[in-house]
Design a protein around this motif. Sequence first.
Motif, PDB file in Angstrom:
ATOM      1  N   ALA A  71      44.816  -0.102  -4.003  1.00  0.00           N
ATOM      2  CA  ALA A  71      45.314  -1.375  -4.638  1.00  0.00           C
ATOM      3  C   ALA A  71      46.433  -1.818  -3.935  1.00  0.00           C
ATOM      4  O   ALA A  71      46.896  -2.977  -3.757  1.00  0.00           O
ATOM      5  N   ALA A  72      47.493  -0.994  -3.839  1.00  0.00           N
ATOM      6  CA  ALA A  72      48.747  -1.395  -3.117  1.00  0.00           C
ATOM      7  C   ALA A  72      48.411  -1.945  -1.922  1.00  0.00           C
ATOM      8  O   ALA A  72      49.226  -3.142  -1.621  1.00  0.00           O
ATOM      9  N   SER A  73      47.561  -1.649  -1.004  1.00  0.00           N
ATOM     10  CA  SER A  73      47.480  -2.211   0.154  1.00  0.00           C
ATOM     11  C   SER A  73      46.807  -3.394   0.324  1.00  0.00           C
ATOM     12  O   SER A  73      47.222  -4.328   0.897  1.00  0.00           O
ATOM     13  N   LEU A  74      45.787  -3.494  -0.714  1.00  0.00           N
ATOM     14  CA  LEU A  74      44.910  -4.764  -0.764  1.00  0.00           C
ATOM     15  C   LEU A  74      45.650  -5.855  -1.633  1.00  0.00           C
ATOM     16  O   LEU A  74      45.268  -7.043  -1.725  1.00  0.00           O
ATOM     17  N   ALA A  75      46.781  -5.418  -2.314  1.00  0.00           N
ATOM     18  CA  ALA A  75      47.427  -6.518  -3.057  1.00  0.00           C
ATOM     19  C   ALA A  75      48.336  -7.510  -1.947  1.00  0.00           C
ATOM     20  O   ALA A  75      48.621  -8.515  -2.498  1.00  0.00           O
ATOM     21  N   PHE A  76      48.413  -7.040  -0.894  1.00  0.00           N
ATOM     22  CA  PHE A  76      48.955  -8.114   0.107  1.00  0.00           C
ATOM     23  C   PHE A  76      48.295  -8.477   1.344  1.00  0.00           C
ATOM     24  O   PHE A  76      47.106  -7.553   1.737  1.00  0.00           O
ATOM     25  N   GLY A  77      48.269  -9.518   1.647  1.00  0.00           N
ATOM     26  CA  GLY A  77      47.396 -10.089   2.499  1.00  0.00           C
ATOM     27  C   GLY A  77      47.869  -9.689   3.923  1.00  0.00           C
ATOM     28  O   GLY A  77      48.870  -9.075   4.101  1.00  0.00           O
ATOM     29  N   PRO A  78      47.025  -9.841   5.081  1.00  0.00           N
ATOM     30  CA  PRO A  78      47.472  -9.409   6.237  1.00  0.00           C
ATOM     31  C   PRO A  78      48.716  -9.624   6.961  1.00  0.00           C
ATOM     32  O   PRO A  78      49.400  -9.193   7.390  1.00  0.00           O
ATOM     33  N   GLY A  79      49.273 -10.744   6.550  1.00  0.00           N
ATOM     34  CA  GLY A  79      50.559 -11.535   6.983  1.00  0.00           C
ATOM     35  C   GLY A  79      51.799 -11.144   6.203  1.00  0.00           C
ATOM     36  O   GLY A  79      52.766 -11.024   6.586  1.00  0.00           O
ATOM     37  N   GLU A  80      51.363 -10.162   5.056  1.00  0.00           N
ATOM     38  CA  GLU A  80      52.335  -9.923   4.307  1.00  0.00           C
ATOM     39  C   GLU A  80      52.578  -8.324   4.325  1.00  0.00           C
ATOM     40  O   GLU A  80      53.449  -8.043   3.847  1.00  0.00           O
ATOM     41  N   ARG A  81      51.851  -7.547   5.169  1.00  0.00           N
ATOM     42  CA  ARG A  81      51.782  -6.100   5.160  1.00  0.00           C
ATOM     43  C   ARG A  81      51.975  -5.806   6.603  1.00  0.00           C
ATOM     44  O   ARG A  81      51.176  -6.625   7.766  1.00  0.00           O
ATOM     45  N   ARG A  82      52.295  -4.680   6.999  1.00  0.00           N
ATOM     46  CA  ARG A  82      52.317  -4.308   8.405  1.00  0.00           C
ATOM     47  C   ARG A  82      52.502  -2.613   8.719  1.00  0.00           C
ATOM     48  O   ARG A  82      52.974  -1.936   7.782  1.00  0.00           O
ATOM     49  N   VAL A  83      51.618  -2.223   9.415  1.00  0.00           N
ATOM     50  CA  VAL A  83      51.793  -0.757   9.662  1.00  0.00           C
ATOM     51  C   VAL A  83      52.719  -0.754  10.961  1.00  0.00           C
ATOM     52  O   VAL A  83      52.500  -1.128  11.986  1.00  0.00           O
ATOM     53  N   VAL A  84      53.912   0.069  10.602  1.00  0.00           N
ATOM     54  CA  VAL A  84      55.061   0.254  11.560  1.00  0.00           C
ATOM     55  C   VAL A  84      54.702   1.383  12.466  1.00  0.00           C
ATOM     56  O   VAL A  84      54.899   2.443  12.044  1.00  0.00           O
ATOM     57  N   GLU A  85      54.063   1.311  13.556  1.00  0.00           N
ATOM     58  CA  GLU A  85      53.779   2.354  14.201  1.00  0.00           C
ATOM     59  C   GLU A  85      55.031   3.273  14.950  1.00  0.00           C
ATOM     60  O   GLU A  85      54.715   4.686  15.177  1.00  0.00           O
ATOM     61  N   GLU A  86      56.238   2.662  14.997  1.00  0.00           N
ATOM     62  CA  GLU A  86      57.230   3.556  15.344  1.00  0.00           C
ATOM     63  C   GLU A  86      57.713   4.367  14.366  1.00  0.00           C
ATOM     64  O   GLU A  86      58.427   5.536  14.691  1.00  0.00           O
ATOM     65  N   ALA A  87      57.361   4.008  13.053  1.00  0.00           N
ATOM     66  CA  ALA A  87      57.377   5.062  11.919  1.00  0.00           C
ATOM     67  C   ALA A  87      56.175   5.872  11.859  1.00  0.00           C
ATOM     68  O   ALA A  87      55.286   5.586  11.870  1.00  0.00           O
ATOM     69  N   ARG A  88      56.493   7.332  11.643  1.00  0.00           N
ATOM     70  CA  ARG A  88      55.274   7.989  11.477  1.00  0.00           C
ATOM     71  C   ARG A  88      55.475   9.084  10.269  1.00  0.00           C
ATOM     72  O   ARG A  88      56.422   9.488   9.734  1.00  0.00           O
ATOM     73  N   VAL A  89      54.237   9.207   9.730  1.00  0.00           N
ATOM     74  CA  VAL A  89      54.072  10.238   8.637  1.00  0.00           C
ATOM     75  C   VAL A  89      53.018  11.198   8.980  1.00  0.00           C
ATOM     76  O   VAL A  89      51.931  10.919   9.661  1.00  0.00           O
ATOM     77  N   VAL A  90      53.347  12.530   8.597  1.00  0.00           N
ATOM     78  CA  VAL A  90      52.439  13.380   8.924  1.00  0.00           C
ATOM     79  C   VAL A  90      51.402  13.634   7.386  1.00  0.00           C
ATOM     80  O   VAL A  90      51.987  13.980   6.442  1.00  0.00           O
ATOM     81  N   VAL A  91      50.248  13.565   7.675  1.00  0.00           N
ATOM     82  CA  VAL A  91      49.507  13.554   6.484  1.00  0.00           C
ATOM     83  C   VAL A  91      48.625  14.827   6.800  1.00  0.00           C
ATOM     84  O   VAL A  91      47.430  14.726   7.584  1.00  0.00           O
ATOM     85  N   ARG A  92      48.579  16.006   5.910  1.00  0.00           N
ATOM     86  CA  ARG A  92      47.687  17.128   6.176  1.00  0.00           C
ATOM     87  C   ARG A  92      46.532  16.891   5.709  1.00  0.00           C
ATOM     88  O   ARG A  92      46.275  16.805   4.493  1.00  0.00           O
ATOM     89  N   PRO A  93      45.627  16.992   6.349  1.00  0.00           N
ATOM     90  CA  PRO A  93      44.076  17.074   6.100  1.00  0.00           C
ATOM     91  C   PRO A  93      43.481  18.223   5.018  1.00  0.00           C
ATOM     92  O   PRO A  93      44.341  19.374   5.301  1.00  0.00           O
TER      93      PRO A  93
END
Length: 302
Positions: free
Chosen positions: A171-193
């Motif tokens: 919901a948080a992701s889709l609350a923002f349009g493509p021009g309002e949100r960005r994936v910042v690839e130089e920042a990283r998060v480790v998500v353990r599956p």
Amino acid sequence: MTSIVIPAHNEGRVIGRLLDALLADTSVSGPDIVVVCNGCTDDTARVAAGRGDRVRVVEIPTPSKHQALRVGDEHARGFPRLYVDADVVVGAADVRALAGALDRNPELLAAAPGRDIPLTGCAWPVRAYYRVWQRLPAVREGLFGRGVIAVTEPGHARLTALPPLMADDLAASLAFGPGERRVVEEARVVVRPPRTWSDLIRRRVRAATSSAEFERFQAARRAEASEEAREPVPERAPEPVSEQTARTGTADLRALLWARPALLPGVVVFVVAALAARQGSRKAIRDQDFSTWLRDESSRQG
């Protein structure tokens, strides 16, 4: 001042690694960190408090992520504001990169880091599934499934207008349009599956159930907006309703196979997991049970 809100329910085994990464920057002007222990019956609060004065710990009796986020907002001091799941790992430099991206571009309201999913130690079907999942367009471009979202003050206002939903990151992701949100690839998060097939299916059942709840919310908003539009003199303009979706269609899978034929076994595993999740979520959707949280424990090992 950048603030970080971490809701944590029985995360004593893993929250230390997140806090250590956030505190690796020894600057006294580091981010404001608030850990909200909600309904914990383990040592989450003790582990978090043991990281020193830069971590403020708030305890509430109710095991509710939504309530924990709201309580965290009450104690957080500044913007940009990050909401971080306790079971991921994101570092101080990554927080600065996210905050910097929002500060530099006034049109951006929300940002999230690029994700790293370590698959070592996972069962081969889990590895096959995530090799496909990570390449899907909605997964690459959306802010969900990362465990971290950073927002500006106007972006925060948009999030707080959302109702409590199981699919809070979607919901948080889709609350923002493509021009309002960005994936910042130089920042990283480790998500353990999840490491096991059964835990993967538990996670996917939860995702299917929460997606169904979110789609019902979208449909209700569209109906409300349509009803208001028919009023001769509306008291207020109807709020926009997001038509975005994070669902994967057959066209996405066909395109992926066309580009990478070697992923065929993974696509088969992905489809099997999707069908199993759909089957497993039917009862919860029928009963409108959008509160039972199917948590996988294998991703919290080690």
